[in-house]
Design a protein around this motif. Structure first.
Motif, PDB file in Angstrom:
ATOM      1  N   GLN A 583       0.823  -1.205   0.000  1.00 57.80           N
ATOM      2  CA  GLN A 583       0.000   0.000   0.000  1.00 57.80           C
ATOM      3  C   GLN A 583       0.861   1.260   0.000  1.00 57.80           C
ATOM      4  N   SER A 584       1.918   1.269   0.851  1.00 57.78           N
ATOM      5  CA  SER A 584       2.733   2.479   0.982  1.00 57.78           C
ATOM      6  C   SER A 584       3.485   2.808  -0.298  1.00 57.78           C
ATOM      7  N   GLY A 585       3.730   1.824  -1.159  1.00 58.00           N
ATOM      8  CA  GLY A 585       4.439   2.085  -2.398  1.00 58.00           C
ATOM      9  C   GLY A 585       3.660   2.944  -3.379  1.00 58.00           C
ATOM     10  N   LYS A 586       2.338   3.019  -3.222  1.00 60.24           N
ATOM     11  CA  LYS A 586       1.495   3.806  -4.126  1.00 60.24           C
ATOM     12  C   LYS A 586       1.312   5.253  -3.655  1.00 60.24           C
ATOM     13  N   LEU A 587       1.634   5.512  -2.399  1.00 61.38           N
ATOM     14  CA  LEU A 587       1.311   6.811  -1.820  1.00 61.38           C
ATOM     15  C   LEU A 587       2.168   7.973  -2.334  1.00 61.38           C
ATOM     16  N   PRO A 588       3.473   7.797  -2.546  1.00 57.33           N
ATOM     17  CA  PRO A 588       4.255   8.937  -3.056  1.00 57.33           C
ATOM     18  C   PRO A 588       3.699   9.494  -4.366  1.00 57.33           C
ATOM     19  N   GLU A 589       3.267   8.623  -5.284  1.00 55.71           N
ATOM     20  CA  GLU A 589       2.717   9.105  -6.548  1.00 55.71           C
ATOM     21  C   GLU A 589       1.407   9.862  -6.312  1.00 55.71           C
ATOM     22  N   PHE A 590       0.573   9.340  -5.423  1.00 54.31           N
ATOM     23  CA  PHE A 590      -0.692  10.012  -5.112  1.00 54.31           C
ATOM     24  C   PHE A 590      -0.427  11.418  -4.584  1.00 54.31           C
ATOM     25  N   MET A 591       0.512  11.537  -3.650  1.00 57.37           N
ATOM     26  CA  MET A 591       0.844  12.837  -3.062  1.00 57.37           C
ATOM     27  C   MET A 591       1.454  13.790  -4.100  1.00 57.37           C
ATOM     28  N   SER A 592       2.313  13.261  -4.932  1.00 58.82           N
ATOM     29  CA  SER A 592       2.962  14.122  -5.927  1.00 58.82           C
ATOM     30  C   SER A 592       1.949  14.633  -6.949  1.00 58.82           C
ATOM     31  N   ASN A 593       0.923  13.846  -7.237  1.00 57.49           N
ATOM     32  CA  ASN A 593      -0.130  14.322  -8.137  1.00 57.49           C
ATOM     33  C   ASN A 593      -0.888  15.496  -7.520  1.00 57.49           C
ATOM     34  N   LEU A 594      -1.162  15.406  -6.249  1.00 54.67           N
ATOM     35  CA  LEU A 594      -1.810  16.519  -5.552  1.00 54.67           C
ATOM     36  C   LEU A 594      -0.912  17.753  -5.574  1.00 54.67           C
ATOM     37  N   ALA A 595       0.373  17.545  -5.333  1.00 57.72           N
ATOM     38  CA  ALA A 595       1.319  18.666  -5.351  1.00 57.72           C
ATOM     39  C   ALA A 595       1.324  19.339  -6.726  1.00 57.72           C
ATOM     40  N   TRP A 596       1.309  18.520  -7.780  1.00 59.13           N
ATOM     41  CA  TRP A 596       1.346  19.094  -9.123  1.00 59.13           C
ATOM     42  C   TRP A 596       0.060  19.859  -9.436  1.00 59.13           C
ATOM     43  N   ASP A 597      -1.066  19.418  -8.916  1.00 52.62           N
ATOM     44  CA  ASP A 597      -2.320  20.166  -9.087  1.00 52.62           C
ATOM     45  C   ASP A 597      -2.179  21.586  -8.540  1.00 52.62           C
ATOM     46  N   PHE A 598      -1.558  21.701  -7.374  1.00 53.09           N
ATOM     47  CA  PHE A 598      -1.368  23.035  -6.793  1.00 53.09           C
ATOM     48  C   PHE A 598      -0.352  23.841  -7.591  1.00 53.09           C
ATOM     49  N   ALA A 599       0.642  23.179  -8.154  1.00 48.91           N
ATOM     50  CA  ALA A 599       1.612  23.883  -8.996  1.00 48.91           C
ATOM     51  C   ALA A 599       0.914  24.482 -10.217  1.00 48.91           C
ATOM     52  N   ILE A 600      -0.003  23.717 -10.788  1.00 50.10           N
ATOM     53  CA  ILE A 600      -0.757  24.210 -11.943  1.00 50.10           C
ATOM     54  C   ILE A 600      -1.618  25.410 -11.539  1.00 50.10           C
ATOM     55  N   LYS A 601      -2.262  25.320 -10.373  1.00 50.63           N
ATOM     56  CA  LYS A 601      -3.083  26.439  -9.892  1.00 50.63           C
ATOM     57  C   LYS A 601      -2.232  27.694  -9.699  1.00 50.63           C
ATOM     58  N   GLU A 602      -1.032  27.498  -9.166  1.00 54.21           N
ATOM     59  CA  GLU A 602      -0.142  28.647  -8.966  1.00 54.21           C
ATOM     60  C   GLU A 602       0.268  29.236 -10.316  1.00 54.21           C
ATOM     61  N   GLY A 603       0.498  28.370 -11.294  1.00 52.62           N
ATOM     62  CA  GLY A 603       0.851  28.856 -12.625  1.00 52.62           C
ATOM     63  C   GLY A 603      -0.265  29.675 -13.235  1.00 52.62           C
ATOM     64  N   PHE A 604      -1.502  29.226 -13.093  1.00 54.08           N
ATOM     65  CA  PHE A 604      -2.647  29.981 -13.612  1.00 54.08           C
ATOM     66  C   PHE A 604      -2.795  31.313 -12.895  1.00 54.08           C
ATOM     67  N   ARG A 605      -2.552  31.306 -11.581  1.00 52.50           N
ATOM     68  CA  ARG A 605      -2.671  32.563 -10.824  1.00 52.50           C
ATOM     69  C   ARG A 605      -1.675  33.589 -11.329  1.00 52.50           C
ATOM     70  N   VAL A 606      -0.441  33.178 -11.523  1.00 52.26           N
ATOM     71  CA  VAL A 606       0.597  34.081 -12.003  1.00 52.26           C
ATOM     72  C   VAL A 606       0.270  34.563 -13.414  1.00 52.26           C
ATOM     73  N   PHE A 607      -0.196  33.632 -14.242  1.00 56.74           N
ATOM     74  CA  PHE A 607      -0.527  33.990 -15.623  1.00 56.74           C
ATOM     75  C   PHE A 607      -1.631  35.042 -15.677  1.00 56.74           C
ATOM     76  N   LYS A 608      -2.658  34.884 -14.849  1.00 55.34           N
ATOM     77  CA  LYS A 608      -3.772  35.829 -14.839  1.00 55.34           C
ATOM     78  C   LYS A 608      -3.341  37.214 -14.368  1.00 55.34           C
ATOM     79  N   GLU A 609      -2.327  37.276 -13.517  1.00 50.44           N
ATOM     80  CA  GLU A 609      -1.888  38.557 -12.971  1.00 50.44           C
ATOM     81  C   GLU A 609      -0.921  39.289 -13.898  1.00 50.44           C
ATOM     82  N   MET A 610      -0.490  38.640 -14.962  1.00 47.96           N
ATOM     83  CA  MET A 610       0.466  39.273 -15.878  1.00 47.96           C
ATOM     84  C   MET A 610      -0.259  40.293 -16.748  1.00 47.96           C
TER      85      MET A 610
END
Length: 634
Positions: A583-610
């Protein structure tokens, strides 16, 4: 007459005192067990105080004599001198004041020892908070007895203090009846004081059990038909009381379980170390349980004699550099002891791996509640909000710690906290990598190019979550902040983001590691959303909200993915606590996907403010494609 109460041979440490007492105790060896014929269900337990609930005056006296070069047995002889008309007995019946007692008793001790005896020093020690502490095992027993519906009483030969109050260093709420010799003008073993106790309990003698450490007192109780238990050692007495009552008197330590084979530690060397550290000569067994949390550093509950402790150690095997820093945990908790942040009292750091295999530290056990489920089932909405508010406020306390006053100015280097953290966790992840995780690769490229500017430097907990807090069982109060392994000096917003991880994890997330509640209705639960929690923190801290919140969440989930990857790699060799390897072997990928979702949100925020007139200059990493395994959204 009061020898067994005054001196318990098994608890004395010095041979010359023990030999003296052994000679005197021979006169009383026939008075150990007093019984009567009679039965019936028990409905009350009556406790003596000195030697049963708190350390006996005899033990205190013996050790005080040795420390002050007073001939051994001086205090004992003065106690029994004059019998019923002696100063000690008159003092316990409330017939003389403390001042008169100390004068008479001091004169008597000096005559016995042929030297000046500072009895005021002994009396101060005997009545001090340091010495007159109730044995934890007895506190637990009383709690369990009352929980079963039985009545409890304390029947004590005690005295008045200089302030006019009686000496009873106990929580009176533990007892239905309190009988004190100095108030009643009569002492044990006078039958009248037992009858008075039974009368106030409203019970016949056959339905009561009396615990005392003095044979004559037990004999008098048994002659009235009261069941009795001789107390030579509180631990042993509680076991006998359990047998008589037919139910356990030991509280189950929450969140513990028997030791895993791969996490066991050598008990013999640990017990020797503990006895040397604590100065106890108890022959009672060492009780050792493992907490089911503390994934990074194995954590254990210890009971030895009257001590309840927590041991936290580095895991076995080869470890990553600077990881599992129990030394840092010990230092920070010691520094915070008087800084307004609730932490357990630490006792000792042992860096000698020869004791139990790895370095470890000890702290006092703090009873309380750890909320493992962030949705707080079973509580009312107002209670849930109060819990999260208390959590928020204690985080503000951590971030307001005076670094200079606590000696933490040099805890870590100031400045460049976020860049350093990003590089550190990239290195940790690479060192424990077992396969390629696409989202982690994108984050490793993205994070260094989108670093926020740090507004201020504070103490940072590093893993601030609800399940790292110990709460009062009856109110929304944080009793202790636990797990300081990742603490450092840095950007406080990293802690705020860390405390919101559960808001974005589903309730189906494996509970042995982290739990979430993103699929719950926060309004119905009464729990603040992540945004509300962040605004609450800003209000309590007096700072404006930050615009790049998504970066902090992306970093927090990236760091958690790296931690889980390290945990998974250790689980492959049996080094991790309570981990399902598959079970624990699947968790790092799950967490990293969540992290990347927030990275995308941050990218959109910066883009909108340009500015609209300028073309996008974001790095190609922000525009990278989505992970093939998207995390579920709240």
């Amino acid at each position: 007459m009061y020898i067994r109460w005054l001196f318990q041979l098994s608890q004395l440490q010095q041979p010359r005192t023990a030999a003296f007492l052994k000679h005197i105790q021979c006169k009383h060896q026939g008075a150990r067990h007093w019984t009567h014929s009679g039965g019936g269900p028990y409905r009350a337990v009556i406790f003596d105080m000195g030697g049963v609930l708190i350390p006996s005056p005899g033990r205190v006296a013996a050790e005080w004599e040795l420390q002050n070069d007073i001939p051994p047995g001086t205090i004992l002889q003065a106690f029994i001198s004059g019998g019923e008309k002696g100063p000690w007995m008159k003092f316990m019946r409330g017939e003389i004041t403390t001042e008169d007692f100390l004068q008479q008793f001091g004169r008597l001790c000096s005559e016995i020892s042929k030297t000046s005896v500072p009895v005021g020093s002994f009396f101060s020690l005997l009545t001090s908070e340091q010495v007159a502490k109730q044995f934890p095992v007895m506190t637990e027993a009383i709690t369990q007895i009352r929980a079963k519906g039985l009545r409890t009483a304390v029947l004590s030969n005690n005295f008045y203090l200089p302030n006019g109050k009686s000496f009873l260093p106990l929580d009176r709420k533990q007892f239905d009846v309190v009988v004190e010799s100095c108030l009643e003008g009569v002492c044990k073993p006078d039958p009248r004081i037992y009858k008075l106790c039974l009368e106030r309990l409203g019970l016949p003698p056959s339905e009561s059990i009396f615990l005392d450490d003095l044979g004559p007192n037990l004999k008098a109780a048994a002659s009235l038909g009261i069941h009795t238990i001789q107390v030579d050692d509180p631990e042993t007495a509680v076991k006998e009381l359990e047998t008589r009552l037919g139910f356990t008197l030991r509280m189950i330590v929450p969140n513990t379980c028997p030791m895993r084979k791969t996490m066991d530690i050598p008990r013999g060397s640990l017990e020797k170390y503990l006895k040397d550290l604590l100065g106890t000569q108890s022959t009672g067994p060492l009780e050792l349980l493992q907490f089911d949390h503390g994934q990074s550093n194995p954590t254990y509950y210890i009971r030895l004699a009257n001590h309840q402790l927590v041991l936290r150690k580095k895991p076995p095997g080869t470890l990553l550099p600077s990881s599992h820093a129990v030394e840092r945990e010990f230092r920070i908790m010691k520094a915070l002891a008087n800084a307004g942040v609730p932490v357990p009292r630490v006792l000792d750091l042992c860096e000698d791996s020869g004791v139990i295999g790895t370095p470890f530290y000890l702290m006092e056990y703090c009873p309380g509640l750890i909320y493992r489920d962030p949705s707080l089932p079973g509580l009312e909405p107002t209670q849930r909000r109060a819990i999260y508010t208390a959590m928020n406020r204690v985080l503000c306390k951590i971030h307001s710690v005076d670094l200079k006053a606590t000696g933490l100015e040099d805890y870590t280097k100031h400045g460049d906290y976020i860049p350093h953290q990003v590089q550190t966790w990239i290195k940790h992840y690479r060192a424990s990598e077992t396969s390629t995780i696409p989202a982690m690769e994108r984050l490793i490229q993205w994070l260094p190019h989108h670093l926020p500017r740090q507004q201020k430097t504070t103490l940072v907990h590093g893993d601030f979550r609800l399940d790292n807090l110990l709460f009062h069982p009856e109110k929304a109060e944080v009793l202790a902040v636990l797990d300081w392994e990742l603490s450092t000096l840095g950007d406080p917003l990293v802690d705020v983001a860390s405390s919101c991880l559960a808001h974005y994890l589903p309730s189906s997330f494996p509970g042995s590691l982290l739990r979430g509640f993103s699929d719950c209705d926060f309004t119905q639960l009464g729990i603040p959303t992540a945004e509300e929690y962040f605004r609450m923190y800003c209000l309590h801290s007096g700072i404006p909200p930050t615009e790049n919140w998504n970066f902090y969440m992306a970093f927090s989930f990236f760091r958690m993915a790296a931690i889980l990857q390290g945990l998974y790699k250790r689980s492959l060799t049996g080094q991790a606590s309570f981990v399902d390897t598959e079970q624990s072997g699947k968790l790092p990928e799950f967490m990293s996907n969540l992290a990347w979702d927030f990275a995308i949100k941050e990218g959109f925020r910066v883009f909108k403010e340009m500015p609209a007139t300028k073309p996008s200059t974001r790095s190609y990493h922000t525009q990278a494609g989505h992970s093939p395994c998207r995390a579920p959204q709240a």
